[in-house]
Design an enzyme around this catalytic site. Structure first.
Site, PDB file in Angstrom:
ATOM      1  CB  SER A  93      -2.806  -0.936   8.344  1.00 23.44           C
ATOM      2  OG  SER A  93      -2.453  -0.835   6.992  1.00 23.44           O
ATOM      3  CE  LYS A 150       0.351   1.302   7.054  1.00 22.36           C
ATOM      4  NZ  LYS A 150       0.001  -0.118   6.924  1.00 22.36           N
TER       5      LYS A 150
END
Length: 811
Positions: A682, A725
């Site tokens: 990520s 997130k």
């Protein structure tokens, strides 16, 4: 008799009496009951003449009005000795057979049957063969009398005295219990030698049958004698024990176990096995160790719910109300449970599904399973699988082991007491394996709907039906579950709660619960909504609400202390006086960075505890182009850093960076909180952005967070965990989130209230990230957030505005 035979003519016309099921031989005296009209007329005719009548047997006894074809041709000429009229028109006669005769012709059929008969005269010569047959026949008849027990001995004495072979054969035949065809066969044997031979053959067959009967009777009698003896002895024991005031424990225990087995409604196979174990137990001495094993086994078998089950509450509205009252949000989970109830209402034989709740700790996975059990009105059983590494924990031990026990699945079913509970397998991702076996493989049979109807436990040793059980599993990390096991389950992921959801949960559930548990009353403690919101922002940082509950419990403890000192005091906790109870805030709420800085970018990461922000720092030092990576990074993040470095080198000219910077500058990339391992795909664009910022001296916007992977050519690749997130970005105070364009579909899972507070920028290329995230070098002040731009992104273009989603955030 020979003289009488000579006195009678050889051919005579006589009335005929048809017999049913009986044959009269010469020299045989027998009573006959006569009721048919023609037969009565025949007797009256005979009595009117010289009492002589012809007796012949019907071929079929059921025929009421026999015709000439229904009567055997050979019979006996007989004399009526006595006649007695009985009530109802029936006549009883006593007849004596005189001689054999055969029918030559039927003269008339009404009012009685008259026939012309020919008498068969016997030869008086006795040959050696006839003599031998007579002796053999007498010996056989003697044995027959001994076996039969129906013929008195004096009858045998009178038979032995007969010297005429014809008379001997007929007398013996009259005493035998033979079927009609066999007797007729003897009667029709006109030759004396042939007749004696047939009789010998028939007698031998009868003796064989009698011998078999004797053996069978003997065996039955012995068994009966044994049973009667045992019964007699048991009754004596009972009587003695009654007198002594005692009772034989083993016998009483066996009877009690048999009664329990009969009431338990066990499957046939299991019932037979249990009864065999009871028999073994009764034969064992009481103090033998194995007797304890058998008793323990029977106790477990009888305690299991083989047939008992609860009735589901299929009221969908009531179930929905219970789920909504006990849990805020979690719409997908509730929808799945309501769907299950709807199908159960339509299809009664539906197999229990296997549902896996995945998500960070504290999001309510276990409590949700309890609510499902309440909504269905089913029993609830929880089994924690954390640290389980022995296969016997699931399948049980074999009874050969000392202290053997069933597996925890069977133990849970016994605890439930029904065959259709809600069975929670908690922390299924925390199992491990060692030399004692792989428990996750043993769970395959439990969680496979095609197999669990015949689940086999090593201790029970008989299939147990688990198909009616509603299995629910929980896991923090789905990737830790073995693939074959994960394939059996339907995964419902619970990513975490937004701030608003946490506030609702705290006000509606956690605060009242903790006040009650601490012995307080609602009017004694007041915790405002703003207080709860500040606790969420500054004292907890989590996906769930576990730490939030701990902080609320701390507030209740301190309130209880104050109320104990002054019982009349009422505690009011506001956001202003909160630090006096919980101390200084642990977390800073607001922007992830207080000001835009060069070489510092905010990334977003997914962890087992939910989403989190990740600050990535880049420092430039004079040197020879070395690249240092610190912060306990995994291989994936190290590769992402190298990919970002390659992209920056390839775009150095366009970015205004000296093309030989990699030869004169050492680069140090650091991710703070170095003690915590970090890995995942990520952080690619975040590292490249921080690296570009440090080399171009352009600050990274402080309100921007980003996630996505990068290729060597600068393409932005999609990543997972978008909802978590976004929640982390919102918690950290970021207002703009940059993410790959291919993740646009994942934004549907983000709560609506979070979407309103975040601005989403969808990018295809790293150039778009730099344009959006970095301030221009000449900008001394931070600009206003850019206006929302229509979604006109050209795929693959590097000099266009990125797609921007969401409203301008309101601080």
């Amino acid at each position: 008799m020979a003289e009488e035979n000579k006195a009678r003519p050889e051919i005579q016309e006589l009335p005929l009496l048809p017999l049913r099921g009986i044959i009269v031989f010469p020299y045989m005296v027998v009573h006959l009951d006569v009721g048919r009209e023609r037969s009565v007329n025949a007797i009256e005719e005979a009595m009117a003449q010289d009492r002589i009548i012809f007796l012949a047997t019907q071929k079929e006894a059921q025929t009421d009005q026999p015709d000439r074809d229904d009567i055997f041709q050979i019979g006996a000429i007989a004399e009526i000795k006595q006649l007695l009229k009985l009530p109802g028109g029936t006549i009883r006669i006593l007849v004596e057979g005189l001689a054999r005769a055969s029918i030559d012709d039927f003269l008339e059929m009404d009012p009685f049957i008259r026939v012309r008969v020919r008498e068969h005269r016997e030869s008086e010569t006795k040959t050696a063969a006839v003599e031998a047959l007579m002796r053999s026949l007498i010996n056989q008849f003697e044995q027959y009398v001994k076996l039969s027990k129906k013929i008195p001995p004096e009858t045998f004495v009178s038979v032995v005295a007969v010297e005429d072979p014809s008379r001997l054969a007929d007398v013996i035949s009259s005493h035998l219990t033979l079927k009609t065809p066999d007797k007729q066969r003897i009667l029709e044997a006109l030759d004396i030698e042939e007749r004696l031979g047939i009789l010998t053959e028939v007698l031998a067959k009868e003796m064989e049958i009698l011998e078999l009967e004797r053996k069978i009777n003997s065996r039955v009698r012995k068994q009966m004698e044994k049973t009667q003896k045992e019964y007699y002895l048991r009754e004596q024991i009972k009587a003695i024990q009654k007198e002594l005031g005692e009772k034989e424990d083993r016998q009483a225990e066996g009877e009690e176990l048999r009664e329990k087995i009969a009431k338990a409604k066990l499957p046939k196979e299991m019932e037979e096995k249990a009864l065999r174990e009871v028999e073994r137990l009764e034969k064992m001495p009481p103090m033998v160790a194995e007797a304890t094993v058998v008793r323990n086994y029977l106790d477990w078998v009888l305690a299991l719910p083989w047939a008992k089950q609860t009735k589901d509450r299929l009221d969908i509205e009531k179930a929905e109300q219970i789920l909504n009252d006990e849990h805020f949000g979690l719409d997908k989970v509730k929808e799945r449970i309501i769907e299950y109830l709807a199908i159960r209402k339509l299809a009664q034989k539906m197999k229990g599904p296997i549902i896996c709740f995945g998500g960070p700790p504290g999001v309510g996975k276990t409590s949700l399973a309890r609510s499902i059990a309440r909504a269905l009105e089913r029993k609830f059983v929880r089994l924690s699988l954390g640290g389980v590494r022995d296969e016997a924990e699931i399948r049980g031990h074999r009874r050969t082991y000392v202290g053997a026990m069933p597996g925890r699945i069977i133990q849970g079913m016994r605890t439930a007491g029904t065959k259709n509970p809600v069975f929670l397998l908690d922390e299924i991702d925390k199992m491990s394996n060692d030399f004692r076996g792989d428990p996750s493989s043993a769970l395959l049979e439990v969680l496979d709907p095609e197999q669990n109807s015949t689940f086999s436990d090593h201790f029970i040793e008989s299939p147990f039906d688990l198909s009616k059980v509603l299995f629910i599993t929980t896991a923090n990390a789905i990737h830790n579950i073995p693939r074959p096991l994960l394939d059996r389950m339907e995964v419902i992921y619970i990513p975490g709660y937004t701030e608003e959801e946490k506030v609702h949960i705290a006000i509606d559930h956690l605060v009242p619960k903790q006040i009650k548990e601490h012995g307080l009353k609602p009017e004694q403690v007041q915790i405002s909504e703003n207080t709860v919101r500040r606790v969420i922002r500054e004292y907890t940082r989590e996906a769930g609400v576990r730490n939030l509950e701990r902080e609320i419990a701390a507030l209740c403890r301190k309130s209880a202390r104050a109320i104990v000192k002054d019982p009349n005091k009422k505690v009011s906790i506001s956001s202003g006086n909160l630090p006096t109870y919980l101390g200084i805030p642990r977390y800073r709420y607001g922007l992830a960075e207080e000001e835009s800085q060069v070489g510092v970018a905010t990334g977003l990461a997914w962890t087992e505890t939910g989403g989190d922000t990740l600050a990535i720092e880049v420092a430039l030092l004079p040197g020879k182009g070395g690249l240092s990576l610190t912060g306990k990074l995994g291989d994936v993040m190290k590769e992402s850093a190298h990919a970002g470095m390659t992209y920056v080198r390839s775009r150095a000219k366009e970015l205004g960076i000296p093309e030989n910077f990699y030869q004169t500058t050492d680069i140090h990339i650091h991710v703070p909180e170095g003690a915590i391992p970090k890995d995942g795909p990520s952080a690619g664009i975040t590292m490249a952005t921080a690296l570009t910022s440090a080399l171009t001296k352009r600050p990274v916007r402080r309100e921007v967070a980003m996630t996505g992977e990068i290729t060597l050519r600068g393409r932005a690749l999609p990543v997972g965990g978008i909802k978590e997130k976004m929640l982390a970005a919102h918690r950290a105070g970021c207002t703009t989130v940059i993410l790959p364009a291919e993740n646009k579909k994942d934004l549907e899972d983000v709560p609506a209230n979070i979407k309103k507070k975040l601005r989403f920028v969808l990018v295809d290329h790293m150039d778009q990230v730099i344009k959006e995230a970095l301030l221009e070098p000449e900008q001394s002040t931070e600009p206003e957030p850019p206006e929302t731009i229509p979604a006109t992104l050209e795929q693959g273009s590097m000099n266009v505005y990125p797609e921007v989603l969401g409203d301008t955030p309101q601080n």
